[in-house]
Design a protein around this motif. Structure first.
Motif, PDB file in Angstrom:
ATOM      1  N   MET A  84     -36.675 -11.989   3.230  1.00 53.07           N
ATOM      2  CA  MET A  84     -35.487 -10.207   4.387  1.00 53.07           C
ATOM      3  C   MET A  84     -35.078 -10.246   2.608  1.00 53.07           C
ATOM      4  O   MET A  84     -34.310 -10.222   2.406  1.00 53.07           O
ATOM      5  N   LYS A  85     -34.790  -8.659   3.042  1.00 53.14           N
ATOM      6  CA  LYS A  85     -33.684  -8.431   1.902  1.00 53.14           C
ATOM      7  C   LYS A  85     -31.995  -8.118   2.011  1.00 53.14           C
ATOM      8  O   LYS A  85     -31.702  -8.328   2.628  1.00 53.14           O
ATOM      9  N   LYS A  86     -32.156  -8.396   0.858  1.00 49.49           N
ATOM     10  CA  LYS A  86     -30.216  -8.788   0.863  1.00 49.49           C
ATOM     11  C   LYS A  86     -29.998  -7.716   0.196  1.00 49.49           C
ATOM     12  O   LYS A  86     -29.305  -7.555  -0.383  1.00 49.49           O
ATOM     13  N   LYS A  87     -29.135  -6.925   1.498  1.00 46.84           N
ATOM     14  CA  LYS A  87     -29.037  -5.211   1.414  1.00 46.84           C
ATOM     15  C   LYS A  87     -27.631  -5.582   1.791  1.00 46.84           C
ATOM     16  O   LYS A  87     -27.234  -6.229   2.696  1.00 46.84           O
ATOM     17  N   LEU A  88     -26.124  -4.747   1.263  1.00 48.69           N
ATOM     18  CA  LEU A  88     -24.914  -5.140   1.283  1.00 48.69           C
ATOM     19  C   LEU A  88     -24.150  -3.950   0.709  1.00 48.69           C
ATOM     20  O   LEU A  88     -24.426  -3.124   0.328  1.00 48.69           O
ATOM     21  N   LEU A 133     -18.902 -16.208  -4.591  1.00 49.71           N
ATOM     22  CA  LEU A 133     -19.248 -15.147  -3.855  1.00 49.71           C
ATOM     23  C   LEU A 133     -20.996 -15.052  -3.092  1.00 49.71           C
ATOM     24  O   LEU A 133     -21.123 -15.027  -2.660  1.00 49.71           O
ATOM     25  N   SER A 134     -21.075 -15.297  -4.219  1.00 46.68           N
ATOM     26  CA  SER A 134     -23.039 -15.585  -4.605  1.00 46.68           C
ATOM     27  C   SER A 134     -23.172 -16.700  -2.936  1.00 46.68           C
ATOM     28  O   SER A 134     -24.353 -16.506  -2.433  1.00 46.68           O
ATOM     29  N   ASN A 135     -22.756 -17.697  -3.089  1.00 45.20           N
ATOM     30  CA  ASN A 135     -22.962 -18.792  -2.430  1.00 45.20           C
ATOM     31  C   ASN A 135     -22.538 -18.126  -1.229  1.00 45.20           C
ATOM     32  O   ASN A 135     -23.422 -18.693  -0.530  1.00 45.20           O
ATOM     33  N   GLN A 136     -21.374 -18.017  -0.841  1.00 43.00           N
ATOM     34  CA  GLN A 136     -21.068 -18.046   0.447  1.00 43.00           C
ATOM     35  C   GLN A 136     -21.433 -16.368   0.477  1.00 43.00           C
ATOM     36  O   GLN A 136     -22.326 -16.765   2.202  1.00 43.00           O
ATOM     37  N   LEU A 137     -22.627 -15.300  -0.006  1.00 41.78           N
ATOM     38  CA  LEU A 137     -23.059 -14.412   1.287  1.00 41.78           C
ATOM     39  C   LEU A 137     -24.368 -15.236   1.000  1.00 41.78           C
ATOM     40  O   LEU A 137     -25.244 -15.081   2.618  1.00 41.78           O
ATOM     41  N   GLU A 186     -30.525 -14.339  14.077  1.00 47.03           N
ATOM     42  CA  GLU A 186     -29.515 -13.615  15.169  1.00 47.03           C
ATOM     43  C   GLU A 186     -30.218 -12.326  15.196  1.00 47.03           C
ATOM     44  O   GLU A 186     -30.848 -11.470  14.604  1.00 47.03           O
ATOM     45  N   PRO A 187     -30.254 -12.321  16.946  1.00 46.42           N
ATOM     46  CA  PRO A 187     -30.901 -10.473  16.998  1.00 46.42           C
ATOM     47  C   PRO A 187     -29.856 -10.008  16.703  1.00 46.42           C
ATOM     48  O   PRO A 187     -28.773  -9.670  16.735  1.00 46.42           O
ATOM     49  N   PHE A 192     -26.260 -14.582   4.923  1.00 43.22           N
ATOM     50  CA  PHE A 192     -28.002 -14.032   4.449  1.00 43.22           C
ATOM     51  C   PHE A 192     -28.760 -15.021   5.922  1.00 43.22           C
ATOM     52  O   PHE A 192     -29.203 -15.092   6.528  1.00 43.22           O
ATOM     53  N   ARG A 193     -28.348 -16.723   5.344  1.00 41.92           N
ATOM     54  CA  ARG A 193     -29.137 -17.932   6.005  1.00 41.92           C
ATOM     55  C   ARG A 193     -29.021 -17.294   7.339  1.00 41.92           C
ATOM     56  O   ARG A 193     -30.556 -17.520   7.816  1.00 41.92           O
TER      57      ARG A 193
END
Length: 135
Positions: free
Chosen positions: A1-5, A112-116, A126-127, A120-121
């Motif tokens: 999954m691409k981690k786009k934000l 911040l990275s840990n929260q993201l 989720e639909p 993402f996980r």
């Protein structure tokens, strides 16, 4: 999954630039947008994960209100980054229960990275809900 934000914040801000660079070097695909209604509204497609860098909340009030009004019926995950005073002011525009997480300044990129990563996980399986942009 691409981690786009999407990171909404003043493109000229040193901290915003530092956050973008740090997240990109951590493997995130970061889209940057100014914190004003017209700029947010002009986005063709908004990523599910939205970071809003808060600074001088009164001057960016229209962006906060636009985001609140246009993320009610979709699956947007909203994170605030800001000083305590900015966070409290922002909660008058977007209720605290609509904000998934907050990161207080000064920003700890590892936190911040840990929260993201956690978000993402959680969102991976989720639909997707219907996306509504604009009025």
């Amino acid at each position: 999954m691409k981690k786009k934000l999407l990171l909404i914040g003043d493109k000229r801000s040193f901290m915003v630039k530092a956050i973008v660079n740090s997240l990109k070097s951590s493997g995130y695909d970061v889209e940057l947008c100014e914190p004003y209604k017209a700029d947010i509204e002009a986005l063709k497609e908004r990523p599910r994960i939205v970071l809003f860098y808060l600074d001088d909340v009164e001057s960016i009030e229209d962006g906060l209100i636009y985001l609140k009004d246009n993320t009610t019926n979709d699956d947007t995950v909203l994170l605030f980054i800001g000083a305590e005073m900015d966070l409290e002011e922002a909660y008058f525009r977007i209720p605290k229960n609509r904000v998934t997480a907050t990161v207080r300044r000064p920003v700890n990129i590892k936190e911040l990275s840990n929260q993201l990563e956690k978000i993402f996980r959680e969102k991976k399986n989720e639909p997707k809900k219907e996306k509504k942009y604009g009025n």
